[in-house]
Design a protein around this motif. Structure first.
Motif, PDB file in Angstrom:
ATOM      1  N   THR A 144      33.928 101.514  51.279  1.00 36.70           N
ATOM      2  CA  THR A 144      32.577 101.913  51.684  1.00 36.70           C
ATOM      3  C   THR A 144      32.700 102.891  52.855  1.00 36.70           C
ATOM      4  N   THR A 145      31.671 103.710  53.029  1.00 38.18           N
ATOM      5  CA  THR A 145      31.676 104.653  54.148  1.00 38.18           C
ATOM      6  C   THR A 145      31.766 103.900  55.472  1.00 38.18           C
ATOM      7  N   LEU A 146      31.055 102.759  55.553  1.00 34.05           N
ATOM      8  CA  LEU A 146      31.064 101.972  56.789  1.00 34.05           C
ATOM      9  C   LEU A 146      32.494 101.537  57.127  1.00 34.05           C
ATOM     10  N   GLN A 147      33.203 101.010  56.128  1.00 35.79           N
ATOM     11  CA  GLN A 147      34.579 100.566  56.352  1.00 35.79           C
ATOM     12  C   GLN A 147      35.459 101.745  56.763  1.00 35.79           C
ATOM     13  N   LEU A 149      34.585 104.460  58.350  1.00 35.50           N
ATOM     14  CA  LEU A 149      34.324 104.866  59.735  1.00 35.50           C
ATOM     15  C   LEU A 149      34.968 103.896  60.715  1.00 35.50           C
ATOM     16  N   LYS A 150      34.913 102.588  60.358  1.00 35.38           N
ATOM     17  CA  LYS A 150      35.523 101.583  61.239  1.00 35.38           C
ATOM     18  C   LYS A 150      37.032 101.773  61.255  1.00 35.38           C
ATOM     19  N   ASP A 156      31.116 100.939  67.126  1.00 34.74           N
ATOM     20  CA  ASP A 156      29.879 100.475  66.476  1.00 34.74           C
ATOM     21  C   ASP A 156      28.694 101.303  66.967  1.00 34.74           C
ATOM     22  N   GLU A 157      28.781 101.731  68.236  1.00 35.16           N
ATOM     23  CA  GLU A 157      27.668 102.465  68.837  1.00 35.16           C
ATOM     24  C   GLU A 157      27.443 103.823  68.146  1.00 35.16           C
ATOM     25  N   LEU A 176      25.400 102.248  54.328  1.00 32.66           N
ATOM     26  CA  LEU A 176      26.635 103.047  54.252  1.00 32.66           C
ATOM     27  C   LEU A 176      27.637 102.386  53.307  1.00 32.66           C
ATOM     28  N   ARG A 177      27.131 101.922  52.157  1.00 29.89           N
ATOM     29  CA  ARG A 177      28.020 101.321  51.156  1.00 29.89           C
ATOM     30  C   ARG A 177      28.520 102.379  50.167  1.00 29.89           C
ATOM     31  N   THR A 178      28.004 103.621  50.287  1.00 31.07           N
ATOM     32  CA  THR A 178      28.429 104.724  49.403  1.00 31.07           C
ATOM     33  C   THR A 178      29.922 104.989  49.588  1.00 31.07           C
TER      34      THR A 178
END
Ligand SMILES: Cc1cc2nc3c(=O)[nH]c(=O)nc-3n(C[C@H](O)[C@H](O)[C@H](O)COP(=O)(O)OP(=O)(O)OC[C@H]3O[C@@H](n4cnc5c(N)ncnc54)[C@H](O)[C@@H]3O)c2cc1C
Length: 408
Positions: A144-147, A149-150, A156-157, A176-178
């Motif tokens: 996922t996009t979120l993963q 970025l992490k 997180d900010e 951000l699951r794309t």
């Protein structure tokens, strides 16, 4: 070649590029379109000098397919400045890309969005993706996009204040699951070019493509009901024999009938308000960082209202279940609360139920073997590849080339 009967179903971007490609190769395709004009999801209404796009969308000038098929100078592109203006509870700050817009250097460094390390990582990501080819991007493992970025080390900010609102407006989903493939591709395109809209609206892209399909004829307000081994069946009229078909609408491969349920869709609303003053400079996209807000993004339309008032486009992403009056009221309150903008009149509201296909295993290249449903029938469209103008164009062109090869 004039006698070869080729039908293209749908006058969206993929159908128009398919017809243009066939036309450039000497064929005389016929486009069958259910609505009254070309464009599909890329349309603009015009009234009194104002242009109302059916949903906020941008052309990324670095799209390889757009560079190939469009004449940018004729479109009189209006380019957005890189980055965005972030709003939250009445406070605002600007985050840009100083490498492309030097004037954003100081505001970006001073902006209370993320840490210095986050800002450095944005530049590092941008330069890494400039070196990564599009093919490599689409061969990478998906997460996922979120993963993504992490894993890249963003805080997180900065994800909450910048990446989430920015990419919610692009992916039309707020989690951000794309796929990270789409994130990398889009980020690369943003880094290598500009986000732009033609001066008189995004629909000019469709009109330009339609004008380039010179040997093509258009049959509007006609709906395809089925494709059989030998005939194209319309809602009205006799079945049409064919030599080849490119369908840009989902079809059931078992019976050749339109099958819209085959694809899951993401939705959004686009509301246009007049305002007395301009709270964001022209060419800057505003984002509301508050996750609980309905408003995702806003910008001042490049065209002007006849009355001289400013025209503000506001996008709400996802399912909210509100009727128009309640939605309007909530959006007005949020514009005031977060951005200090007083909206005067709601001039247009476009609810767009089927905005972007919700896809997994995103591809860059259209594959003939996966998209042939009958011997001389191919399917194209963004939903066959990934949800973007680039993919719609790529699939239309590739399907036309595959059909021509089939026809020998
Ligand atoms: C709100 C919004 C924001 C977007 N943002 C961006 C962005 O910023 N950047 C980007 O690159 N992309 C963006 N996109 C995606 C982009 O617009 C699409 O990928 C592209 O327009 C898809 O084109 P298409 O030809 O595949 O499909 P469509 O445009 O859906 O074309 C299909 C056509 O088939 C017609 N049709 C349907 N059924 C029948 C039938 N039975 N018989 C005949 N005709 C039929 C339809 O009327 C339509 O014209 C956005 C889309 C939306 C809606």
């Amino acid at each position: 070649m004039e006698d070869v009967k080729i039908y293209v179903i749908g006058a969206g971007i993929s159908g128009l590029v398919a017809a243009k490609t066939l036309s450039e190769n000497g064929y005389h395709p016929v486009i069958i379109e259910a609505t009254a004009g070309p464009g599909g999801r890329v349309k603009t209404d015009r009234e009194g000098g104002s242009a109302f796009d059916h949903g906020f969308q941008v052309l990324l000038t670095a799209y390889p397919q757009a560079q190939k098929h469009l004449d940018y100078s004729e479109l009189e592109l209006r380019r957005f400045k890189p980055g965005a203006m972030i709003f939250e509870n009445g406070n605002s700050c600007r985050i840009g890309d100083p490498l492309r817009d030097l004037s954003s250097l100081l505001p970006t460094l001073k902006a209370p969005v993320g840490s210095w390390s986050d800002k450095w990582k944005i530049f590092r990501l941008s330069s890494q993706l400039k070196k990564k080819s599009i093919e490599e991007i689409f061969e990478s493992d998906e997460k996922t996009t979120l993963q993504y970025l992490k894993d890249f080390g963003f805080s997180d900010e900065i994800i909450r204040q910048f990446f989430r609102p920015f990419f919610t407006g692009i992916f039309l989903e707020g989690e951000l699951r794309t796929s990270s493939r789409m994130f990398e591709f889009t980020f690369k395109m943003f880094s290598e070019g500009a986000a732009a809209i033609p001066a008189m609206g995004i629909g000019d892209i469709s009109l330009q493509l339609a004008s380039q399909a010179k040997q093509c004829s258009f049959r509007y307000m006609e709906s395809v009901e089925q494709i059989t081994r030998d005939h194209l069946v319309l809602a009205h009229g006799d079945p049409l024999p064919y030599d080849g078909i490119i369908s840009t609408i989902p079809l059931n491969p078992k019976n050749g009938k339109p099958d819209l349920g085959q694809v899951q869709w993401k939705r959004c609303d686009n509301l246009y308000f007049t305002t007395k003053s301009q709270a964001i400079p022209h060419g800057v996209i505003g984002l509301v960082a508050d996750e609980s807000a309905l408003v995702n993004n806003l910008y001042y339309n490049f065209s002007q209202c006849k009355s001289g008032a400013w025209l503000l486009s506001v996008t709400v992403v996802g399912n909210h279940g509100l009727d128009t009056a309640t939605l309007e009221q909530r959006v007005r309150e949020e514009l005031q609360q977060h951005c200090g903008i007083e909206a005067i009149d709601l001039v247009r509201h476009y609810p767009i139920e089927k905005a972007l296909p919700d896809l997994e295993n995103l591809q860059y290249h259209w594959n003939a073997d996966h998209n042939r449903i009958l011997e001389r029938v191919f399917t194209a469209g963004d939903y066959r590849v990934n949800g973007s103008l680039n993919a719609a164009m790529a699939s239309g062109e590739a399907a036309a080339l595959a059909l021509m090869q089939q026809l020998g």
